[in-house]
Design a protein around this motif. Structure first.
Motif, mmCIF file in Angstrom:
data_model
loop_
_atom_site.group_PDB
_atom_site.id
_atom_site.type_symbol
_atom_site.label_atom_id
_atom_site.label_comp_id
_atom_site.label_asym_id
_atom_site.label_seq_id
_atom_site.Cartn_x
_atom_site.Cartn_y
_atom_site.Cartn_z
ATOM 1 N N GLU A 99 100.102 47.694 27.044
ATOM 2 C CA GLU A 99 99.830 47.493 28.469
ATOM 3 C C GLU A 99 98.595 48.263 28.913
ATOM 4 O O GLU A 99 98.508 49.462 28.654
ATOM 5 C CB GLU A 99 101.050 47.939 29.298
ATOM 6 C CG GLU A 99 102.287 47.090 29.068
ATOM 7 C CD GLU A 99 102.078 45.626 29.444
ATOM 8 O OE1 GLU A 99 101.282 45.365 30.402
ATOM 9 O OE2 GLU A 99 102.665 44.756 28.797
ATOM 10 N N PRO A 100 97.677 47.599 29.572
ATOM 11 C CA PRO A 100 97.587 46.150 29.744
ATOM 12 C C PRO A 100 97.031 45.476 28.493
ATOM 13 O O PRO A 100 96.260 46.085 27.750
ATOM 14 C CB PRO A 100 96.610 46.003 30.913
ATOM 15 C CG PRO A 100 95.684 47.185 30.746
ATOM 16 C CD PRO A 100 96.558 48.309 30.247
ATOM 17 N N ARG A 101 97.406 44.239 28.294
ATOM 18 C CA ARG A 101 96.908 43.482 27.156
ATOM 19 C C ARG A 101 95.411 43.243 27.289
ATOM 20 O O ARG A 101 94.934 42.798 28.317
ATOM 21 C CB ARG A 101 97.604 42.121 27.076
ATOM 22 C CG ARG A 101 98.933 42.149 26.362
ATOM 23 C CD ARG A 101 98.719 42.207 24.869
ATOM 24 N NE ARG A 101 99.998 42.152 24.168
ATOM 25 C CZ ARG A 101 100.227 42.676 22.994
ATOM 26 N NH1 ARG A 101 99.254 43.331 22.376
ATOM 27 N NH2 ARG A 101 101.394 42.588 22.422
ATOM 28 N N LEU A 102 94.673 43.542 26.228
ATOM 29 C CA LEU A 102 93.242 43.265 26.197
ATOM 30 C C LEU A 102 92.880 42.231 25.140
ATOM 31 O O LEU A 102 91.738 41.760 25.095
ATOM 32 C CB LEU A 102 92.463 44.558 25.973
ATOM 33 C CG LEU A 102 92.585 45.578 27.118
ATOM 34 C CD1 LEU A 102 91.914 46.892 26.745
ATOM 35 C CD2 LEU A 102 91.994 45.024 28.412
ATOM 36 N N ILE A 103 93.838 41.903 24.284
ATOM 37 C CA ILE A 103 93.691 40.795 23.338
ATOM 38 C C ILE A 103 94.868 39.866 23.610
ATOM 39 O O ILE A 103 96.012 40.196 23.289
ATOM 40 C CB ILE A 103 93.694 41.266 21.875
ATOM 41 C CG1 ILE A 103 92.583 42.302 21.649
ATOM 42 C CG2 ILE A 103 93.514 40.083 20.921
ATOM 43 C CD1 ILE A 103 92.605 42.933 20.268
ATOM 44 N N PRO A 104 94.625 38.712 24.243
ATOM 45 C CA PRO A 104 95.739 37.871 24.704
ATOM 46 C C PRO A 104 96.640 37.386 23.575
ATOM 47 O O PRO A 104 96.210 37.257 22.421
ATOM 48 C CB PRO A 104 95.025 36.691 25.374
ATOM 49 C CG PRO A 104 93.657 37.190 25.691
ATOM 50 C CD PRO A 104 93.317 38.175 24.611
ATOM 51 N N ASP A 105 97.886 37.097 23.928
ATOM 52 C CA ASP A 105 98.827 36.533 22.965
ATOM 53 C C ASP A 105 98.575 35.050 22.729
ATOM 54 O O ASP A 105 98.841 34.543 21.637
ATOM 55 C CB ASP A 105 100.265 36.731 23.455
ATOM 56 C CG ASP A 105 100.693 38.189 23.397
ATOM 57 O OD1 ASP A 105 100.244 38.903 22.485
ATOM 58 O OD2 ASP A 105 101.464 38.619 24.269
#
Length: 215
Positions: free
Chosen positions: A75-81
């Motif tokens: 958190e926070p995501r910086l490489i999207p799923d």
């Protein structure tokens, strides 16, 4: 968390911004080509920056570190799923590091790093080669830069950090974002640099930069 390397490096700055976006405190340690510091070399056997020591877990290379940090501290995501966005994030990181950066660092090394930091001089022919290569890539970026938001659309990501970090370093040798010539890129870059995490890293970098540029 210990981060090794000089903040003027786009790769070190990239990791510093990732850490700051995630709210992870870190100490900055020295390291780089030619260093004989055993702690640094334990983290970076190839002697390259950046490298980290996260409670005994040691890792080098900015992309490897960013991937690790996004998995370990999600958190926070910086490489999207999302598969497509994840692929694009890797593409932009590669563009920053090995395309835009490869051309720009020819200028940086031969006009700043070699002459001022390493006292080894520079090769002006190589710097000019980098200057000849850069416009192609910067013009392409201008053609795809978003009118609003980020390189992945609504999702701020490693993509934005990596590309903006390369431009920040290029500004030290007169090749930062030119708002008059490339307004879309400049507007995107301004959005990145307005983020609190970027501003915090820039504040740490500024006195170092002033000292180096005054040499």
């Amino acid at each position: 968390m210990k981060l090794y390397g000089a903040m003027l490096s786009p790769f070190v700055r990239k990791v510093a911004v990732v850490l700051t976006e995630k709210g992870i405190p870190y100490d900055l340690g020295r390291g780089g080509p030619g260093s004989t510091d055993p702690e640094f070399l334990a983290c970076s056997p190839l002697g390259k920056i950046p490298a980290i020591d996260d409670g005994g877990f040691q890792l080098a290379d900015s992309t490897a570190i960013a991937i690790y940090l996004d998995a370990q501290y999600p958190e926070p995501r910086l490489i999207p799923d999302d598969a497509r966005l994840r692929g694009k994030a890797v593409f932009w990181d590669e563009f920053a590091d090995t395309v835009l950066g490869a051309s720009g660092l020819k200028i940086l090394f031969n006009r700043l790093v070699g002459p001022k930091l390493l006292k080894s001089g520079g090769d002006e022919a190589v710097a000019l080669q980098g200057e000849a290569e850069l416009p192609r890539w910067i013009d392409w970026l201008e053609s795809v830069a978003p009118d609003d938001g980020w390189l992945l659309g609504e999702t701020f990501s490693l993509s934005d950090i990596a590309v903006a970090s390369t431009f920040r370093t290029l500004a030290y040798v007169g090749h930062g974002v030119d708002a008059a010539a490339r307004p879309r890129t400049a507007a995107w870059y301004d959005r990145v640099t307005a983020r609190p995490a970027w501003a915090a890293v820039a504040a740490l970098e500024e006195p170092i930069a002033q000292r180096i540029m005054a040499m």
